[in-house]
Write an enzyme that holds these catalytic residues in place. Structure first.
Site, short mmCIF file in Angstrom:
data_model
loop_
_atom_site.label_atom_id
_atom_site.label_comp_id
_atom_site.label_asym_id
_atom_site.label_seq_id
_atom_site.Cartn_x
_atom_site.Cartn_y
_atom_site.Cartn_z
N LYS A 271 0.87 -1.00 0.04
CA LYS A 271 -0.09 0.08 0.02
C LYS A 271 0.74 1.29 0.00
CE LYS A 271 -3.82 -1.70 2.54
NZ LYS A 271 -4.84 -1.80 1.69
N ASP A 282 -7.62 -3.49 10.54
CA ASP A 282 -7.81 -4.47 9.67
C ASP A 282 -8.51 -5.65 10.50
OD1 ASP A 282 -8.88 -4.83 6.82
OD2 ASP A 282 -6.83 -5.51 6.32
N GLU A 343 -6.20 -9.43 0.40
CA GLU A 343 -5.77 -10.82 1.50
C GLU A 343 -6.99 -11.07 2.29
OE1 GLU A 343 -5.20 -7.81 2.34
OE2 GLU A 343 -6.17 -7.84 4.28
N ARG A 345 -10.18 -11.72 1.66
CA ARG A 345 -10.98 -12.84 1.13
C ARG A 345 -10.22 -14.25 1.15
NH1 ARG A 345 -11.25 -9.40 -4.34
NH2 ARG A 345 -10.88 -7.69 -2.71
N1 BES Z 1 -8.07 -3.92 4.20
C1 BES Z 1 -8.33 -3.59 2.94
C2 BES Z 1 -9.67 -2.90 2.72
C3 BES Z 1 -9.97 -1.29 3.46
C4 BES Z 1 -9.77 -0.13 2.89
C5 BES Z 1 -10.53 -1.46 4.87
C6 BES Z 1 -9.76 0.85 3.56
C7 BES Z 1 -10.49 -0.20 5.65
C8 BES Z 1 -10.14 0.93 4.95
C9 BES Z 1 -8.20 -4.54 2.06
O1 BES Z 1 -7.59 -5.44 2.54
C10 BES Z 1 -7.67 -4.08 0.69
O2 BES Z 1 -6.57 -3.96 0.74
N2 BES Z 1 -8.45 -4.13 -0.20
C11 BES Z 1 -7.99 -3.72 -1.65
C12 BES Z 1 -8.47 -4.58 -2.69
C13 BES Z 1 -7.95 -4.60 -3.86
C14 BES Z 1 -6.51 -4.65 -3.84
C15 BES Z 1 -8.79 -5.16 -4.83
C16 BES Z 1 -8.70 -2.35 -1.73
O3 BES Z 1 -9.74 -2.17 -1.48
O4 BES Z 1 -8.01 -1.63 -2.30
ZN ZN Z 2 -7.18 -5.91 4.34
MN MN Z 3 -5.50 -5.44 1.83
#
Ligand code: BES
Ligand code: ZN
Ligand code: MN
Length: 494
Positions: A271, A282, A343, A345
């Site tokens: 990220k 998370d 991750e 899912r």
């Molecule tokens: N934990 C994140 C989702 C999230 C984002 C939770 C902001 C709370 C606040 C999740 O694991 C994630 O990184 N999702 C990605 C998925 C993408 C790579 C398909 C996302 O939402 O960007």
């Molecule tokens: Zn996550």
């Molecule tokens: Mn993630």
């Protein structure tokens, strides 16, 4: 917060902050009229010069003249008499707490007078939730910066009935606080094994807890969950929490499964640093499931329930899984890991399959801070509900309406299944950017083996910096605990 219920005839105190509810366009009644009488009309005068109308969320502080046996009083708007209920008084009382918490008084006296016990209990519940504060790591904060208020006295005509009504709500508040603390704890303190240790401490409530480590999960074939934790020096854990409250201990259980990513860096699909620190939250799904189990046990719910937590840390490392890796899930289905940041899912895939295989539950409900896309779709106050079952959805939406933890149902269109087709494996772990929360839910659906199932994407609501809801101080909300406790109580206990 020390909470007690006392008789309604108790005197106003010189030092405490006294609060009195006033309904919209209802004049000064009951306790307000009593205080007004004591002070020779100070309240009526204050109300007439201020813009206080008794609307929900309004407060007005009035100082009493000396020598009348009362210090100051806070008028608290309770909205119209019509429709006044537990939710409304909970909110009004929480506003009262927020208005006086730092004003110097140590005790808040809520003068409710003639009131139903469950409403008095709801008021105390509101104050308890509003007073949540996480200050474990503050060592230099000046005392005058801290809230001065540390006790609540609710004065009512029938204090013992109110205290009895508060008992269940008090357990629920403890459960919500437990979940909020887990979400707030930093990731260097709360890693998977420490999370598991804190859950094990709940055994004193009568919960049965088992923890599986990496060796056991490997033997079970949990390649998806283990792949997520592969880059972390912390050991991945699976926590299994059981509450057996039904008359028949073998009765088919309900099941709740939580995403417990103690920190999500994204892994090799790292990220960006902006706001990455928020990924300490998370594990909000796992925290909500833990809180729910706490709440059910503390009120000895007459139902069997299983809670499963996939606890893991997603880190980049020489040993971390790579984009393009193919993992084999416990179900036997293979997944091409296109993006290591998707991750959650992968965690849920193995946790849900294990749950369904071992417990054959009535249904499974998973909670996960799963996608940023659901925040884009619904904003920060509403969580996404995805389900293969209309009846389960209707029950969840009803409980949502009753608790103010808002859900909105989202679709699972079969024509989007192709979005997660992979060229090398049974599926890939991400679809395109558009509809990102839906392809995530469709992915998870492949691991419920046809069981009634609902997925709550709580990414919007688990953590709210700058919350404007008085019962939810800024930060961790404990979202899901109240909702699911209500959902269970309304539908499965008798
Ligand atoms: N934990 C994140 C989702 C999230 C984002 C939770 C902001 C709370 C606040 C999740 O694991 C994630 O990184 N999702 C990605 C998925 C993408 C790579 C398909 C996302 O939402 O960007
Ligand atoms: Zn996550
Ligand atoms: Mn993630």
């Amino acid at each position: 917060m020390k909470i007690e219920f006392v008789g309604a005839d108790s005197a106003f105190s010189e030092t405490a902050a006294a609060a009195i509810l006033v309904h919209e366009k209802d004049g000064l009644q009951g306790e307000a009229a009593r205080f007004d009488g004591l002070t020779g009309g100070a309240l009526a005068r204050a109300v007439s010069v201020a813009r206080f109308t008794g609307g929900l969320g309004q407060t007005l502080e009035v100082l009493a003249p000396s020598g009348v046996g009362a210090g100051r009083v806070l008028l608290v708007g309770a909205g119209p008499v019509k429709g006044f209920d537990a939710t409304r008084i909970e909110t009004a009382a929480a506003h009262a707490y927020q208005a006086v918490k730092a004003g110097g008084a140590q005790t808040l006296e809520l003068h409710l007078g003639e009131i139903a016990p469950d409403l008095a209990a709801a008021a105390a519940f509101g104050v308890r939730l509003a007073s949540y504060r996480f200050d474990r790591y503050r060592t230099t904060e000046k005392p005058e910066k801290k809230p001065s208020l540390s006790a609540l006295k609710v004065s009512v005509n029938d204090p013992s009935a109110a205290a009895a009504a508060f008992e269940t709500l008090s357990g629920l508040a403890d459960a919500i606080v437990f979940a909020r603390d887990l979400v707030t704890e930093p990731a260097n303190i709360l890693y998977p094994e420490e999370f598991a240790r804190r859950v094990k401490e709940l055994a004193h409530l009568g919960l049965e807890i088992e923890i599986l480590g990496e060796k056991e999960m490997k033997a079970l074939g949990m390649g998806a969950l283990l792949g997520v934790g592969q880059g972390s020096v912390r050991e991945t854990q699976l926590a299994i929490i059981q509450w057996k409250g039904a008359p028949d201990p073998e009765a088919q259980p309900l099941a709740f499964v939580g995403k417990g990513v103690c920190f999500d860096t994204g892994g090799i699909s790292l990220k960006s640093p902006d706001g990455m620190e928020e990924m300490v939250t998370d594990m909000g799904g796992a925290a909500a499931v833990s809180g729910l189990m706490y709440a059910l046990a503390s009120r000895k719910a007459k139902v069997n329930v299983v809670g499963i937590l996939g606890l893991v840390e997603n880190m980049p490392d020489g040993n971390a899984q790579r984009p393009g890796d193919v993992v084999t899930t416990m179900s036997g289905q293979t997944v091409e890991v296109i993006n290591t940041d998707a991750e959650g899912r992968l965690v849920l895939a193995d946790a849900l399959w294990y749950c369904q295989q071992r417990f054959k539950p009535k249904f499974m409900i998973d909670l996960a801070t799963l996608t940023g896309a659901i925040i884009v779709a619904l904003g920060k106050d509403v969580a996404g509900l995805f389900s293969n079952d209309d009846d389960l959805s209707a029950k969840l939406l009803a409980a949502s309406g009753a608790t103010g933890e808002t859900l909105w149902r989202m679709p699972l269109p079969p024509q989007y299944e192709r979005l997660i087709d992979s060229a090398v494996a049974d599926m890939k772990n991400v679809g395109p950017r558009y509809g990102g929360s839906i392809s995530a839910a469709l992915f998870i659906q492949r691991f419920v083996n046809g069981l009634p199932w609902a997925h709550l994407d709580i990414a919007p609501t688990a953590f709210k910096p700058g919350s404007t809801i008085p019962t939810i101080p800024s930060g961790a909300t404990g979202f899901g605990v109240r909702l699911l406790d209500r959902f269970v109580a309304q539908n499965y206990e008798g």
